[in-house]
Design a protein around this motif. Structure first.
Motif, mmCIF file in Angstrom:
data_model
loop_
_atom_site.group_PDB
_atom_site.id
_atom_site.type_symbol
_atom_site.label_atom_id
_atom_site.label_comp_id
_atom_site.label_asym_id
_atom_site.label_seq_id
_atom_site.Cartn_x
_atom_site.Cartn_y
_atom_site.Cartn_z
ATOM 1 N N ASN A 1 0.964 -1.248 0.341
ATOM 2 C CA ASN A 1 -0.330 0.389 0.166
ATOM 3 C C ASN A 1 1.114 1.443 0.027
ATOM 4 N N ARG A 2 1.835 1.007 0.778
ATOM 5 C CA ARG A 2 2.863 2.246 0.766
ATOM 6 C C ARG A 2 3.637 2.441 -0.919
ATOM 7 N N LEU A 3 3.961 1.598 -0.827
ATOM 8 C CA LEU A 3 4.748 1.390 -3.141
ATOM 9 C C LEU A 3 3.427 2.081 -3.739
ATOM 10 N N HIS A 4 2.840 1.881 -3.374
ATOM 11 C CA HIS A 4 1.249 1.977 -4.920
ATOM 12 C C HIS A 4 1.171 3.981 -3.849
ATOM 13 N N ALA A 5 0.365 4.285 -3.018
ATOM 14 C CA ALA A 5 0.894 5.759 -3.281
ATOM 15 C C ALA A 5 1.951 6.423 -2.428
ATOM 16 N N SER B 1 4.425 9.899 -6.663
ATOM 17 C CA SER B 1 5.721 10.303 -7.457
ATOM 18 C C SER B 1 4.674 10.537 -8.236
ATOM 19 N N LEU B 2 4.194 10.456 -9.522
ATOM 20 C CA LEU B 2 3.443 10.410 -10.551
ATOM 21 C C LEU B 2 2.865 11.522 -10.774
ATOM 22 N N GLY B 3 2.468 11.789 -10.011
ATOM 23 C CA GLY B 3 1.653 13.903 -10.001
ATOM 24 C C GLY B 3 2.375 14.613 -9.888
ATOM 25 N N THR C 1 4.555 15.279 -13.045
ATOM 26 C CA THR C 1 3.904 15.477 -14.249
ATOM 27 C C THR C 1 3.183 17.090 -14.095
ATOM 28 N N GLU C 2 3.144 17.085 -12.780
ATOM 29 C CA GLU C 2 2.605 18.237 -12.281
ATOM 30 C C GLU C 2 4.239 19.645 -13.052
ATOM 31 N N THR C 3 5.213 18.448 -13.003
ATOM 32 C CA THR C 3 6.776 19.379 -13.100
ATOM 33 C C THR C 3 6.830 19.513 -14.976
ATOM 34 N N LEU C 4 6.539 18.852 -15.263
ATOM 35 C CA LEU C 4 6.711 18.267 -16.433
ATOM 36 C C LEU C 4 5.805 19.402 -17.270
ATOM 37 N N ALA C 5 4.847 19.571 -16.888
ATOM 38 C CA ALA C 5 3.403 20.895 -16.799
ATOM 39 C C ALA C 5 4.006 21.851 -17.495
ATOM 40 N N GLN C 6 5.250 22.366 -16.005
ATOM 41 C CA GLN C 6 5.269 23.935 -15.811
ATOM 42 C C GLN C 6 6.224 24.331 -16.253
#
Length: 66
Positions: free
Chosen positions: A4-8, A13-15, A18-23
């Protein structure tokens, strides 16, 4: 529980990535001069990583020595 920790961690991390690449700014058009490099005057990340590795080595040494 660890799964569960790995999934979270993966979702967060992906969020963040993605946010960093969008900026990020698009590259400059050909023929325009490059922007001058800026320095923030802080400690470079390499030195922070080296310091953490030294501290981890010292903790390991004092914890597991016989």
């Amino acid at each position: 529980m660890m799964l569960n920790r790995l999934h979270a961690f993966t979702i967060i991390s992906l969020g963040t990535i993605t946010e960093t690449l969008a900026q990020t700014t698009p590259p400059a058009a050909p023929g325009t001069p490059a922007a001058p490099a800026t320095t923030d005057g802080g400690i470079p990340w390499l030195w922070i990583i080296i310091g953490l590795a030294i501290i981890a080595g010292l903790v390991w040494y004092f914890r597991y020595r016989r």
